[in-house]
Scaffold this active site. Structure first.
Site, PDB file in Angstrom:
ATOM      1  CD  GLU A 122      19.840  43.713  59.270  1.00 11.48           C
ATOM      2  OE1 GLU A 122      19.041  44.455  59.450  1.00 11.48           O
ATOM      3  OE2 GLU A 122      20.244  43.140  58.205  1.00 11.48           O
ATOM      4  CB  SER A 125      15.820  47.935  51.982  1.00  9.91           C
ATOM      5  OG  SER A 125      14.622  47.624  52.995  1.00  9.91           O
ATOM      6  CG  ASP A 170      20.273  50.815  59.719  1.00  5.89           C
ATOM      7  OD1 ASP A 170      20.459  49.853  58.898  1.00  5.89           O
ATOM      8  OD2 ASP A 170      19.231  50.625  60.532  1.00  5.89           O
ATOM      9  CB  ALA A 171      23.197  52.057  54.443  1.00  7.59           C
TER      10      ALA A 171
END
Length: 475
Positions: free
Chosen positions: A197, A81, A78-79
């Site tokens: 998402e 912010s 999960d990249a």
């Protein structure tokens, strides 16, 4: 009468012949029992995978043959912010989670996220290597080349723009090909669109609550507040799905059809880019770029950086103010946006999905839980809490009446970089729930960090939904 004496030299064969009836009566049942036992399969001592106990209990009335090779692993990054996280899951043939060590997943994270390395794509990709190493240790070596590794970047990269995000994604693909022993595919390294998402998050929470496969009215709705975007997703009726507005400007459709565990769902899902908690700060501060802001705690004068832009972040001489900050949050949300052309809108002219049974039981995740715990009206040691939007209001009013200096002792668990914005964050969260999503102030909602599943706690995050999709496709 004279008794006949048995001879002392009677042979063994004579004795067997004389007692053959008794021998048959005893031996036949024994032979039958032995034969049945030989036919029965033996239960393995350990039904685990890769030397890890599966924690399954077998009934003493029968034996079960388990094939460890039937289990499947999935690794999902999960990249986001605000940071990068890795999740490792293991599923059995029924898509039930299998234990990995002490729990049902491996979860590790680090900060900052990929978007913080916008100027150096290789540096961004290399930042994932510590997480990759931890993930590979968990997956048995013999299964690594069959285990998919997926990287889903979210709002942080979406905000960088196409060119910058593509360079980072390509660097990540290159690193996985060279440095990873897992099964990688270029199509599995991508920027998730907001609806993906939101849909994955809905699948995750309903899976963990064991709602999948049930009627849509028995599922729960989900609001996920990330750093760059906020998603709402809930199941609606087929009739309401048929009434969904038709989008013609290139945006994602409002309704996704999903077939999960034998049940077809019509999922209303929408992602509001730039309305995640960290991005919303920029929206509020950007309303009057060169002015002091009523949402900043007294005593702070600084600059807020977001998406490569700088925003003046300084307090009014009188400090933060609940009423004025709320006005700014409503304006930033575009609650009274006049472009709503649908039956009913949330904010920014977006259709609200029509409501219904699938939205009545609402689970609210990510930054909602974090700020509530830091503000002190939710116990951080417990992964689930039932609250109302009114509790966010009360907490926000208390925060807005606090100076930066006093906030250091009042909110000891808030990171120093977030402390000047504690009033703003809580005001925004209340405004998002009540004015944005039209919840009643006293409506009960469930804040969720993790969900209990098979006596273990699992992160209530979208990667599990993505992993379920990955292993389902490989079946």
């Amino acid at each position: 009468m004279i008794k006949r004496r048995q001879p002392h030299n009677e042979s063994l064969s004579d004795k067997i012949n004389r007692y053959r009836g008794a021998i048959l009566v005893i031996s036949v049942p024994v032979l039958l029992v032995t034969f049945v036992l030989c036919l029965m399969p033996r239960a393995p001592v350990d039904g685990g995978v890769g030397g890890v106990s599966s924690n399954r209990k077998f009934s003493p009335n029968y034996a079960v043959r388990m094939d460890p090779g039937s289990n499947k692993y999935a690794v999902v990054f999960d990249a986001g912010s605000s940071g990068s996280r890795v999740h490792v899951f293991c599923f059995d043939q029924k898509l039930d989670l299998v234990r990995i060590g002490d729990g049902l997943e491996l979860f590790e994270q680090l900060k900052p996220g990929l978007s913080a390395h916008a100027a150096d794509p290789k540096e961004a990709a290399d930042s994932l290597l510590p997480l990759l190493e931890k993930a590979e240790v968990v997956v048995p070596q013999a299964m690594r080349e069959k285990t998919p590794v997926k990287v889903g970047a979210t709002a942080g990269l979406r905000q960088l723009g196409v060119d910058a995000s593509e360079r980072i994604l390509q660097a990540v693909k290159d690193v996985l090909k060279v440095k990873s022993s897992l099964k990688s595919d270029d199509d599995w390294v991508t920027v998730l669109d907001g609806t993906q998402e939101g849909a994955y998050q809905w699948v995750t929470i309903n899976y963990l609550l064991k709602k999948l496969g049930k009627k849509y009215s028995q599922t729960v709705g989900v609001v996920d507040l990330g750093g760059g975007s906020v998603q709402m997703a809930y199941a609606i009726s087929e009739e309401d799905a048929a009434k969904a507005p038709r989008i013609t400007n290139g945006e994602d459709t409002y309704v996704k059809e999903m077939f999960l565990m034998g049940q077809k769902y019509y999922l209303y899902v929408h992602s509001y880019l730039k309305y995640g908690l960290l991005a919303a700060r920029a929206e509020i501060l950007g309303l009057e770029k060169d002015s002091d802001n009523p949402c900043i705690l007294a005593g702070y004068d600084g600059v807020y950086k977001c998406g490569g832009n700088d925003y003046k972040a300084s307090a009014l001489p009188s400090g933060s103010n609940w009423n004025k900050c709320r006005e700014a949050a409503i304006k930033a949300l575009k609650v009274n946006e006049p472009t709503c052309t649908h039956m009913k809108c949330t904010f920014g002219g977006v259709w609200n999905g029509g409501g219904g049974d699938g939205q009545k039981n609402l689970f609210v995740a990510s930054f909602f839980f974090d700020r509530a715990a830091e503000a002190g009206f939710v116990d951080a040691s417990k992964p689930v809490a039932t609250v109302s939007p009114a509790e966010f209001q009360k907490a926000a009013q208390g925060a807005c009446a606090t100076t930066l200096e006093d906030a250091k002792s009042k909110y000891p668990h808030v990171e120093s970089g977030n402390l000047p914005y504690i009033c703003m964050d809580l005001v925004y969260q209340y405004t998002l729930l009540v004015d944005g999503f039209a919840l009643q102030p006293q409506q009960q909602i469930t804040l969720v960090k993790k969900v209990e599943y098979q006596n273990s706690l699992v992160e209530a995050a979208w990667p599990l939904g993505s992993a379920i999709e990955a292993v389902s496709a490989a079946r």
